[in-house]
Write a protein that holds these residues in place. Structure first.
Motif, PDB file in Angstrom:
ATOM      1  N   PRO A  90       3.639   9.864   4.234  1.00 25.38           N
ATOM      2  CA  PRO A  90       3.406  10.216   2.840  1.00 25.38           C
ATOM      3  C   PRO A  90       3.443  11.726   2.633  1.00 25.38           C
ATOM      4  O   PRO A  90       2.987  12.494   3.467  1.00 25.38           O
ATOM      5  CB  PRO A  90       2.000   9.655   2.571  1.00 25.38           C
TER       6      PRO A  90
ATOM      7  N   TRP B  81      -9.121   3.798   0.444  1.00 28.97           N
ATOM      8  CA  TRP B  81      -7.692   4.013   0.216  1.00 28.97           C
ATOM      9  C   TRP B  81      -6.918   3.582   1.458  1.00 28.97           C
ATOM     10  O   TRP B  81      -7.419   3.722   2.584  1.00 28.97           O
ATOM     11  CB  TRP B  81      -7.386   5.488  -0.021  1.00 28.97           C
TER      12      TRP B  81
ATOM     13  N   PRO C 228      -1.235   5.826   3.002  1.00 32.07           N
ATOM     14  CA  PRO C 228      -0.422   6.669   2.127  1.00 32.07           C
ATOM     15  C   PRO C 228      -1.007   6.843   0.734  1.00 32.07           C
ATOM     16  O   PRO C 228      -0.452   7.582  -0.085  1.00 32.07           O
ATOM     17  CB  PRO C 228       0.914   5.916   2.062  1.00 32.07           C
TER      18      PRO C 228
ATOM     19  N   THR D 226      -1.338   4.459  -1.621  1.00 29.75           N
ATOM     20  CA  THR D 226      -0.649   3.635  -2.615  1.00 29.75           C
ATOM     21  C   THR D 226      -1.495   2.461  -3.087  1.00 29.75           C
ATOM     22  O   THR D 226      -1.149   1.824  -4.089  1.00 29.75           O
ATOM     23  CB  THR D 226       0.658   3.089  -2.034  1.00 29.75           C
ATOM     24  N   LEU D 227      -2.592   2.175  -2.385  1.00 25.06           N
ATOM     25  CA  LEU D 227      -3.500   1.091  -2.751  1.00 25.06           C
ATOM     26  C   LEU D 227      -4.933   1.536  -2.537  1.00 25.06           C
ATOM     27  O   LEU D 227      -5.208   2.382  -1.672  1.00 25.06           O
ATOM     28  CB  LEU D 227      -3.225  -0.167  -1.911  1.00 25.06           C
TER      29      LEU D 227
ATOM     30  N   ASN E 176      -3.587  -1.231  -7.590  1.00 21.68           N
ATOM     31  CA  ASN E 176      -2.495  -0.270  -7.580  1.00 21.68           C
ATOM     32  C   ASN E 176      -2.934   0.885  -8.467  1.00 21.68           C
ATOM     33  O   ASN E 176      -3.103   0.702  -9.683  1.00 21.68           O
ATOM     34  CB  ASN E 176      -1.220  -0.915  -8.125  1.00 21.68           C
TER      35      ASN E 176
ATOM     36  N   GLU F 171      -1.531   3.195  -9.853  1.00 21.84           N
ATOM     37  CA  GLU F 171      -0.618   3.568 -10.928  1.00 21.84           C
ATOM     38  C   GLU F 171      -0.665   2.583 -12.094  1.00 21.84           C
ATOM     39  O   GLU F 171      -0.059   2.835 -13.141  1.00 21.84           O
ATOM     40  CB  GLU F 171       0.813   3.656 -10.394  1.00 21.84           C
TER      41      GLU F 171
ATOM     42  N   GLU G  35      -0.643   0.255   6.639  1.00 22.39           N
ATOM     43  CA  GLU G  35      -1.058   0.437   5.247  1.00 22.39           C
ATOM     44  C   GLU G  35      -1.291  -0.867   4.502  1.00 22.39           C
ATOM     45  O   GLU G  35      -1.840  -0.862   3.398  1.00 22.39           O
ATOM     46  CB  GLU G  35      -0.002   1.242   4.503  1.00 22.39           C
TER      47      GLU G  35
ATOM     48  N   HIS H  55      -8.278  10.717  -2.436  1.00 25.83           N
ATOM     49  CA  HIS H  55      -6.961  10.235  -2.020  1.00 25.83           C
ATOM     50  C   HIS H  55      -6.580  10.912  -0.705  1.00 25.83           C
ATOM     51  O   HIS H  55      -6.886  12.084  -0.488  1.00 25.83           O
ATOM     52  CB  HIS H  55      -5.939  10.591  -3.117  1.00 25.83           C
TER      53      HIS H  55
END
Length: 586
Positions: free
Chosen positions: A4, A48, A51, A53-54, A68, A70, A97, A302
């Protein structure tokens, strides 16, 4: 899969103006936001994945959910079902991950594949497990029960290895980054350091006047943050084992604490404070405060960015997030080589001298030219007015030295018989050995010779030294200390090797000579091999093929400047389109 990308570090002065612009998103699984929410549904654990992402959350009512970051809509989340008791702790695998570990008051430690929502393994540890700590390589996980027993579990065999009883309550466990020791927070205000896997007592930190609830080790391993029931966060130097500063702005017991991805900032969470106070690690100064409305007991930065997730009681999960475009950007630094120490082989003439000139004119502090002809080098040094003092570190090594060798390209293509072709191929055969040695063997040899100086530069820039293995295990960097060496706080460059190749490295048509194609092709491949070989050691490697002396300067300034910080393992070709015209392999 590539690792990442990390955000640019922010200096203490830049943090507040940048963080204040960020947006806070709310993630809730309640279909009726106005409906009352049971306290059993409040988030009590966050994690987390590697990377970022979750993010996983767990609650006492058995809710275990994967979000998620995002997408705030609950329809884009995944609920994992299987525990029959409250979810006490969640912890993503440090390397994989998509794998999550969870423990529950039902006495089970479960391993989940978050893609399929399936349980891929489970271990019954009995009692009420409420803490989890992965070893850095993910081969084992330690579960802690409320009866003060610690149980290491083998991930491969899904079996308990042994049990280790502790004399007092243990609230959280964290491993050192090399996995050789484990930190335990105790109910008596102490933090114990035990050797792993023997659990032999090594040292005790008398940290707080009441129970220690939370702890976190900085990405560089230089600091340990401890949160206690006395509403304090203490920061400890892990070399001297001294408390270097205390953060006292939190109201109520500190239930969680975490460092930002670069270790520059630290934050603690409490179930009695409606604010989150972010402090600068090196100075202890508070740089930003978030008004949370509800107490935020659990916090988690993060792993790669200045994005902060925290629990928000009835509101569920909140994430204060950003995109890199909001970070301050100074275009003048993108191609800056200010302060760099560069070594160039074959730097006395032609391409090498053009590289040296570009670096010298753009602020490189020292340029060392290596070559075979002393007169040529002396003339080049006089031209550049470079320094002759011996370096203790090297930022960039440029493998530029090379020769064409025996020229038989014309004879090869003009041969009219097989005997003529044979003769052309064997022309000046004795010159192959020296050409291969200069063009290929020296790339490996010179690169190897400079490895200690390249690593010394990484350490000077406060990067973690030595070997770092495993996907998702980022090399730790103390960005806040860069100002001490006169470097910008957002400069995250690693030491760098650049191998200058040739169009002959890729074109199938013999131009100058067979050995030129063969040796330059090998040199380019060696450069690519070095990027893989040295990745675990924090040293970048790229291959560049310039068209002429003019455009090599721009290419080098890009690769060694801030704009090329995350470039490694690539081939930068500037050939005027010849690879698209001639038979080639690229």
């Amino acid at each position: 899969m590539s690792p990442p990308a990390r955000a640019r570090p922010l200096s203490k002065a830049a943090f507040s103006p940048t963080f204040s612009k960020l947006k806070t998103s709310i993630y809730t699984d309640s279909l009726r936001p106005s409906a009352p929410v049971s306290s059993a549904h409040f988030i009590r654990t966050l994690s987390w994945n590697a990377p970022g992402t979750l993010i996983a959350t767990g609650a006492a009512d058995r809710t275990l959910r994967i979000w998620n970051p995002e997408k705030t809509n609950v329809k884009n989340s995944t609920e994992l079902r299987g525990h029959t008791g409250g979810v006490e702790r969640v912890a993503f695998h440090p390397v994989n991950e998509t794998e999550l570990a969870s423990c529950s008051s039902d006495g089970m430690v479960r391993f989940w594949d978050v893609r399929s929502k399936a349980v891929v393994g489970e271990v019954k540890v009995g009692g009420e497990p409420f803490t989890l700590a992965w070893t850095p390589d993910g081969s084992e996980i330690v579960a802690g029960r409320k009866d003060n027993n610690l149980i290491p579990i083998s991930r491969s065999t899904l079996t308990t290895i042994t049990e280790h009883h502790q004399p007092v309550q243990t609230n959280q466990c964290v491993f050192t980054w090399d996995g050789s020791a484990i930190f335990l927070t105790n109910g008596d205000g102490c933090v114990k350091i035990l050797r792993y896997p023997s659990f032999e007592h090594f040292y005790t930190l008398n940290a707080h006047t009441s129970s220690c609830y939370a702890l976190s080790i900085s990405p560089s391993g230089g600091y340990l943050a401890i949160g206690g029931g006395d509403a304090l966060v203490s920061l400890w130097d892990t070399q001297e084992w001294m408390c270097v500063r205390t953060l006292d702005k939190i109201e109520g017991p500190v239930k969680s604490v975490d460092f930002s991805f670069d270790g520059s900032y630290v934050v603690g969470g409490s179930d009695e404070d409606n604010k989150l106070h972010i402090a600068h690690t090196e100075t202890g100064e508070y740089v930003y405060t978030i008004d949370t409305i509800h107490p935020a007991a659990y916090v988690a930065w993060h792993p790669c960015r200045y994005v902060l997730a925290y629990s928000a009681e009835a509101q569920g999960l909140k994430i204060r997030s950003t995109m890199d475009v909001q970070a301050p950007l100074n275009p003048s630094t993108l191609f800056s080589v200010r302060g760099l120490l560069v070594v160039i082989t074959g730097g006395g003439t032609s391409i090498g001298l053009a590289i040296a000139s570009a670096l010298h004119q753009n602020g490189a502090s020292k340029i060392y030219l290596l070559g075979r002809r002393i007169a040529t080098l002396e003339k080049a040094v006089e031209t550049l007015k470079s320094s002759s003092s011996a370096p203790h570190y090297v930022d960039v090594l440029i493998n530029n030295a090379g020769v064409i060798g025996p020229r038989n390209g014309i004879e090869l293509h003009e041969s009219e018989s097989i005997s003529q072709l044979r003769g052309a191929m064997l022309k000046d055969w004795s010159g192959w050995e020296s050409t291969m040695a200069i063009n290929t063997q020296s790339v490996f040899g010179v690169s190897a010779a400079f490895l200690p100086l390249l690593e010394a530069e990484n350490i000077r820039r406060h990067w973690q030294g030595s070997k770092v293995t495993g996907y998702g295990n980022a090399r730790h960097h103390s960005a806040s200390a860069l100002e001490k060496i006169g470097t910008d706080a957002d400069d995250s460059r690693l030491a760098h090797i650049i191998t200058v190749a040739s169009i002959a490295s890729y074109i199938r048509r013999c131009a100058a000579g067979l050995v030129d194609n063969a040796s330059k092709g090998a040199a380019a491949h060696i450069g690519n091999m070095l990027s893989t070989l040295l990745a675990e050691w924090g040293i970048r490697s790229n291959v560049g093929r310039p068209w002429n002396e003019n455009n090599i300067g721009g290419l080098i300034l890009f690769l060694v400047g801030n704009g090329g910080t995350y470039i490694s393992g690539t081939v930068q070709v500037s050939d005027g389109g010849r690879l698209g015209v001639f038979p080639s392999m690229y």
